[in-house]
Scaffold this motif. Sequence first.
Motif, PDB file in Angstrom:
ATOM      1  N   ALA A 199       0.741  -1.099   0.059  1.00 39.73           N
ATOM      2  CA  ALA A 199       0.056  -0.045   0.050  1.00 39.73           C
ATOM      3  C   ALA A 199       0.852   1.397  -0.089  1.00 39.73           C
ATOM      4  N   VAL A 200       2.202   1.188   0.499  1.00 36.48           N
ATOM      5  CA  VAL A 200       3.061   2.174   0.348  1.00 36.48           C
ATOM      6  C   VAL A 200       4.049   2.217  -0.664  1.00 36.48           C
ATOM      7  N   ARG A 201       5.260   1.314  -0.383  1.00 33.85           N
ATOM      8  CA  ARG A 201       6.166   1.164  -1.106  1.00 33.85           C
ATOM      9  C   ARG A 201       5.861   1.140  -2.613  1.00 33.85           C
ATOM     10  N   THR A 202       5.140  -0.196  -3.122  1.00 32.96           N
ATOM     11  CA  THR A 202       5.191  -0.629  -4.398  1.00 32.96           C
ATOM     12  C   THR A 202       4.316   0.653  -5.360  1.00 32.96           C
ATOM     13  N   VAL A 203       3.213   1.171  -4.547  1.00 34.91           N
ATOM     14  CA  VAL A 203       2.523   2.231  -5.177  1.00 34.91           C
ATOM     15  C   VAL A 203       3.185   3.513  -5.387  1.00 34.91           C
ATOM     16  N   LEU A 204       3.727   3.910  -4.326  1.00 40.02           N
ATOM     17  CA  LEU A 204       4.933   5.000  -4.408  1.00 40.02           C
ATOM     18  C   LEU A 204       5.943   4.982  -5.460  1.00 40.02           C
ATOM     19  N   VAL A 205       6.444   3.746  -5.339  1.00 41.62           N
ATOM     20  CA  VAL A 205       7.473   3.647  -6.645  1.00 41.62           C
ATOM     21  C   VAL A 205       7.047   3.801  -7.911  1.00 41.62           C
ATOM     22  N   ALA A 265      15.393   8.278  -8.174  1.00 35.85           N
ATOM     23  CA  ALA A 265      15.396   9.323  -7.062  1.00 35.85           C
ATOM     24  C   ALA A 265      13.815   8.788  -6.347  1.00 35.85           C
ATOM     25  N   GLY A 266      12.910   8.802  -7.412  1.00 34.56           N
ATOM     26  CA  GLY A 266      11.599   8.654  -6.802  1.00 34.56           C
ATOM     27  C   GLY A 266      11.433   7.194  -6.250  1.00 34.56           C
ATOM     28  N   VAL A 267      11.986   6.282  -6.603  1.00 35.16           N
ATOM     29  CA  VAL A 267      12.248   4.902  -6.113  1.00 35.16           C
ATOM     30  C   VAL A 267      12.571   5.015  -4.733  1.00 35.16           C
ATOM     31  N   TRP A 268      13.848   5.621  -4.542  1.00 36.09           N
ATOM     32  CA  TRP A 268      14.438   5.317  -3.268  1.00 36.09           C
ATOM     33  C   TRP A 268      13.701   6.440  -2.190  1.00 36.09           C
ATOM     34  N   ILE A 269      12.916   7.451  -2.836  1.00 37.72           N
ATOM     35  CA  ILE A 269      11.948   8.286  -1.670  1.00 37.72           C
ATOM     36  C   ILE A 269      10.838   7.209  -1.327  1.00 37.72           C
ATOM     37  N   ALA A 270      10.407   6.407  -2.272  1.00 38.60           N
ATOM     38  CA  ALA A 270       9.237   5.546  -1.963  1.00 38.60           C
ATOM     39  C   ALA A 270       9.582   4.572  -1.023  1.00 38.60           C
ATOM     40  N   ILE A 271      10.800   4.187  -0.909  1.00 40.17           N
ATOM     41  CA  ILE A 271      11.367   2.919  -0.096  1.00 40.17           C
ATOM     42  C   ILE A 271      11.510   3.640   1.330  1.00 40.17           C
ATOM     43  N   GLY A 272      11.970   4.932   1.299  1.00 40.31           N
ATOM     44  CA  GLY A 272      12.315   5.652   2.567  1.00 40.31           C
ATOM     45  C   GLY A 272      11.036   5.955   3.347  1.00 40.31           C
ATOM     46  N   ILE A 273      10.040   6.377   2.729  1.00 45.08           N
ATOM     47  CA  ILE A 273       8.695   6.589   3.260  1.00 45.08           C
ATOM     48  C   ILE A 273       8.033   5.443   3.782  1.00 45.08           C
ATOM     49  N   ASP A 274       8.252   4.217   3.044  1.00 46.77           N
ATOM     50  CA  ASP A 274       7.735   2.887   3.690  1.00 46.77           C
ATOM     51  C   ASP A 274       8.242   2.556   4.996  1.00 46.77           C
ATOM     52  N   ILE A 275       9.833   2.800   5.009  1.00 49.36           N
ATOM     53  CA  ILE A 275      10.391   2.518   5.933  1.00 49.36           C
ATOM     54  C   ILE A 275      10.108   3.400   7.219  1.00 49.36           C
ATOM     55  N   ALA A 276       9.847   4.756   7.006  1.00 52.84           N
ATOM     56  CA  ALA A 276       9.401   5.351   8.116  1.00 52.84           C
ATOM     57  C   ALA A 276       8.047   5.055   8.705  1.00 52.84           C
ATOM     58  N   PHE A 277       7.272   4.926   7.861  1.00 55.79           N
ATOM     59  CA  PHE A 277       5.569   4.621   8.154  1.00 55.79           C
ATOM     60  C   PHE A 277       5.788   3.157   9.101  1.00 55.79           C
ATOM     61  N   ARG A 278       6.587   2.482   8.813  1.00 60.93           N
ATOM     62  CA  ARG A 278       6.461   1.001   9.827  1.00 60.93           C
ATOM     63  C   ARG A 278       7.214   1.296  10.784  1.00 60.93           C
TER      64      ARG A 278
END
Length: 479
Positions: free
Chosen positions: A406-412, A424-437
């Motif tokens: 719901a977070v990482r794959t969608v945002l990537v 850059a968008g891929v790594w921002i998405a990964i970071g947001i997922d990590i922060a959320f969890r």
Amino acid sequence: MEKSIVKDQVLKPQNDRDRMKIIVILAVPAVIENFFQTLLGFVDTYFVSQISLSAVSAVGITNAVLAIYFALFMAIGVAANVRIANFLGANQPEKARHISQQSILLAVLFGILTGIATWFFAEPLLQLMGIEDDVLELGVLYFRIVGIPSVIMSLMFVMSAILRGSGDTKTPMMISFVINGINALLDYVLIFGFLFIPELGIVGAAIATVVSRLIGSLALFFYINKNQVLAFRKDYWKLDKDHLLELSSLGAPAAGERLVMRAGQIVYFGFVVALGTNAFAAHQIAGNVEVFSYMIGYGFATAATILVGQQIGAGNLDEARKYAKLSIQFTVFCMTLLGAVLFFFGEWAAAFFTNDPAVISDIGTALKISGVFQPFLAVLLVLTGSFQGANNTKFPMYLTAVGMWAVRTVLVYLLGIRLGFGLAGVWIAIGIDIAFRSVVLVIQFQRGQWMTLEKAPEPEAQCHPQTNKENMSTNSNNY
């Protein structure tokens, strides 16, 4: 000297300083082991990058699929680690010995099954990634060599976890040091050729990996049998339905968590592949540089799992919470410093792998983004280990499913593809997922909803009196 210090303080820690010493004594060997494991990937990527960027992508794609296998193997290891720590905390070493041998049998079973799957489905599995033909050809070759003998990987994961569950983090560290040296030497000799040995390219990299893992598995088996608490008993090699069910019930959510993550990873890896071979190669290289920051997190997560598991087994719930909090605080401090290193020196590290300016720039951008999210990653890793030590493997699984899909794959997809931010968008998405969890885990921890408590293990009435007496006397010395 070190063993006696840990023994006394595990039994009677007087303050947070004592607890921190115990955490560090257990964590540092695990950190060093993680460093060498990380170095293995770094060296492999470096040598393979000398072949071609297509070879880097082939190994990266293969490892993304192999990560599904790793998920199963690591889940068995998590279950074994936690239950061994629980039983030793409850002063029941014979149960720890029994379940360790049952986990090895389970590792062999799953290793054989994944090896068979590789034999028949290597090419279809890699085709799912949508990679180019030249990358597919190299990937299938590498995958079959590394994946068919999967039982070796399975045994390495599980037997290392067994030793760590007993509090022995030094032996896996030493073995990791040795096999990484062997792997680096074999990489050089087999990839590029030496004297009468021909140049084997990516095949040489695969053979080096398999041989070094085989040596590591044999060494781990030997040291488990030398361990005073876990030394093998012939009658414990017989399949035991109760222990297998116990391992499966605890390990299944851990496996589910990793499978959900790896399945999502394969999907978003497909998005990265769509950005082009060079972009995916940059993604892989950045990942191999960034993973050095994980060594601190995984090391202290290991210590947290062991100590929380032991304290839960002994019924000391307040102590379990204190160990978890101290592990989090120290890890956040260390990984924040490592994040700064990634932020400022990412492009410099990238230059070791390629001289392509565009690829170096992409790697540097990815590592700057990663550096910003390192404190959140520290919390995520250590709290996940703490939850597992408290027998709670289900909540991390559910959370990973939500975060990954719901977070990482969608945002990537949105940031990397639709909005055109690229890597850059891929790594921002990964970071947001990590922060959320990490934030969700902190909330659960603060609410006290992180332990899954079960009834205390039953007395070891079935154990041989002499064996049980000997193990009881040595139990607290194995740290």
